[in-house]
Design an enzyme around this catalytic site. Structure first.
Site, mmCIF file in Angstrom:
data_model
loop_
_atom_site.group_PDB
_atom_site.id
_atom_site.type_symbol
_atom_site.label_atom_id
_atom_site.label_comp_id
_atom_site.label_asym_id
_atom_site.label_seq_id
_atom_site.Cartn_x
_atom_site.Cartn_y
_atom_site.Cartn_z
ATOM 1 N N SER A 8 41.625 -30.579 -23.610
ATOM 2 C CA SER A 8 41.808 -31.888 -24.251
ATOM 3 C C SER A 8 43.273 -32.093 -24.628
ATOM 4 C CB SER A 8 40.957 -31.951 -25.510
ATOM 5 O OG SER A 8 41.408 -30.962 -26.422
ATOM 6 N N CYS A 70 38.719 -25.199 -22.519
ATOM 7 C CA CYS A 70 38.377 -25.996 -23.689
ATOM 8 C C CYS A 70 36.939 -25.649 -24.045
ATOM 9 C CB CYS A 70 38.496 -27.479 -23.330
ATOM 10 S SG CYS A 70 37.963 -28.584 -24.646
ATOM 11 N N GLU A 162 48.169 -30.500 -32.497
ATOM 12 C CA GLU A 162 48.650 -31.497 -31.521
ATOM 13 C C GLU A 162 49.865 -32.255 -32.058
ATOM 14 O OE1 GLU A 162 47.471 -32.707 -28.273
ATOM 15 O OE2 GLU A 162 46.601 -30.710 -28.256
ATOM 16 N N CYS A 194 38.163 -21.844 -30.033
ATOM 17 C CA CYS A 194 38.852 -23.069 -29.592
ATOM 18 C C CYS A 194 40.192 -22.597 -29.058
ATOM 19 C CB CYS A 194 39.042 -24.015 -30.773
ATOM 20 S SG CYS A 194 40.184 -25.383 -30.420
HETATM 21 N N1 DGL Z 1 41.026 -26.705 -27.283
HETATM 22 C C1 DGL Z 1 39.730 -27.257 -27.269
HETATM 23 C C2 DGL Z 1 38.649 -26.248 -27.500
HETATM 24 O O1 DGL Z 1 38.821 -25.120 -27.059
HETATM 25 C C3 DGL Z 1 39.492 -28.636 -27.798
HETATM 26 C C4 DGL Z 1 39.891 -29.000 -29.143
HETATM 27 C C5 DGL Z 1 39.662 -30.470 -29.426
HETATM 28 O O2 DGL Z 1 40.121 -31.303 -28.649
HETATM 29 O O3 DGL Z 1 39.026 -30.771 -30.451
HETATM 30 O O4 DGL Z 1 37.637 -26.520 -28.082
#
Ligand code: DGL
Length: 270
Positions: A8, A70, A162, A194
């Site tokens: 994302s 992700c 971010e 995450c």
């Molecule tokens: N980096 C992502 C994950 O591993 C997504 C984080 C997000 O966009 O909330 O869940």
């Protein structure tokens, strides 16, 4: 030949870094859907639609194999994509399984019944959507018995990362770890569920204490991908160029990516 890496936003760069070190001869095309991040507060349909769109863009780049770096997309969309959407000549793989296999000390593809493992109390830190999906608990239950998982949805953390607001990100990590430790005072292991969170790994480790083993995904996914490509060499697609695509502002995303990976990264508009 190129492999697609999707997230994302910036979190998947932690995975990209590890896979490109492990497979220096393979070009990787990275796609960050920064204009729609965070995914962790979206519903499953929304995550599914955004993820499919991004994966199609990577197919257009000649990446027949795409890694969803992700957890939120892996939890909320991957099964539905695999069941009804992915054409037979393409593959999309997620990031949970290698981590669960490492934690339960299982070899790749070991399909024997679930058994007792070394850890009993596991803290899981992930986005609200991943926690809601219970996908980690499901994958764990296929492989291990007697493991108690306490999950903490780390609201706000992906937004802070971010935005490059590392002071806020550190404060959020410490307060989410506190909240988790109130529910489970002595975890033996913690999962950073995450791909953004390894950017804060030192803070997680410090807040949890040295006795807690912190698992993050990058190196585990890199090993699994190397193994997968050895067994399925044809899945390295027709693309020949590495690159970085974003749906966000390329200048801002490049600046934050360069700061995180400590090497020059230049994104172009997806
Ligand atoms: N980096 C992502 C994950 O591993 C997504 C984080 C997000 O966009 O909330 O869940």
């Amino acid at each position: 030949m190129a492999v697609g890496i999707f997230d994302s936003g910036l979190g998947g760069l932690t995975v990209l870094d590890a896979v490109s070190k492990g497979l220096p001869e393979v070009p990787f095309v990275y796609f960050g859907d920064n204009s729609h991040a965070p995914y962790g507060v979206r519903d499953a349909d929304d995550v599914y639609n955004l993820t499919c769109k991004a994966v199609e863009r990577l197919w257009d780049e000649g990446c027949d194999l795409v890694i969803l770096a992700c957890n939120t997309a892996s939890a909320a969309a991957l099964r539905r994509m695999q069941e009804s959407w992915i054409p037979t000549d393409k593959r999309v793989l997620g990031v949970f399984v290698p981590l669960i296999e490492a934690m339960t000390e299982r070899q790749w593809g070991d399909n024997s019944p679930p058994r007792e493992v070394a850890v009993e109390h596991v803290a899981l830190f992930a986005t609200p959507a991943t926690v809601r999906s219970r996908a980690f608990q499901r994958e764990l239950a296929f492989r291990a018995i007697g493991v108690d998982v306490e999950a903490q949805a780390c609201g706000g953390l992906v937004d802070a990362i971010e935005d490059g607001d590392m002071i806020l990100a550190e404060a959020l990590v410490r307060s989410h770890v506190d909240a988790l430790l109130r529910k489970m005072p002595d975890p033996e292991a913690a999962i950073l569920g995450c791909t953004h969170y390894p950017l804060m790994q030192d803070i997680f480790q410090d807040a949890l204490g040295a006795n807690v083993k912190v698992y993050s995904q990058a190196n585990l996914v890199a090993d699994s991908l190397a193994d997968y490509l050895k067994r399925h060499p044809a899945m390295i697609g027709t693309g020949t160029e590495s690159g970085f695509l974003t749906t966000g502002d390329p200048e801002k995303v490049s600046r934050h990516a360069t700061q995180f990976l400590r090497r020059k990264i230049s994104f172009t508009q997806a």
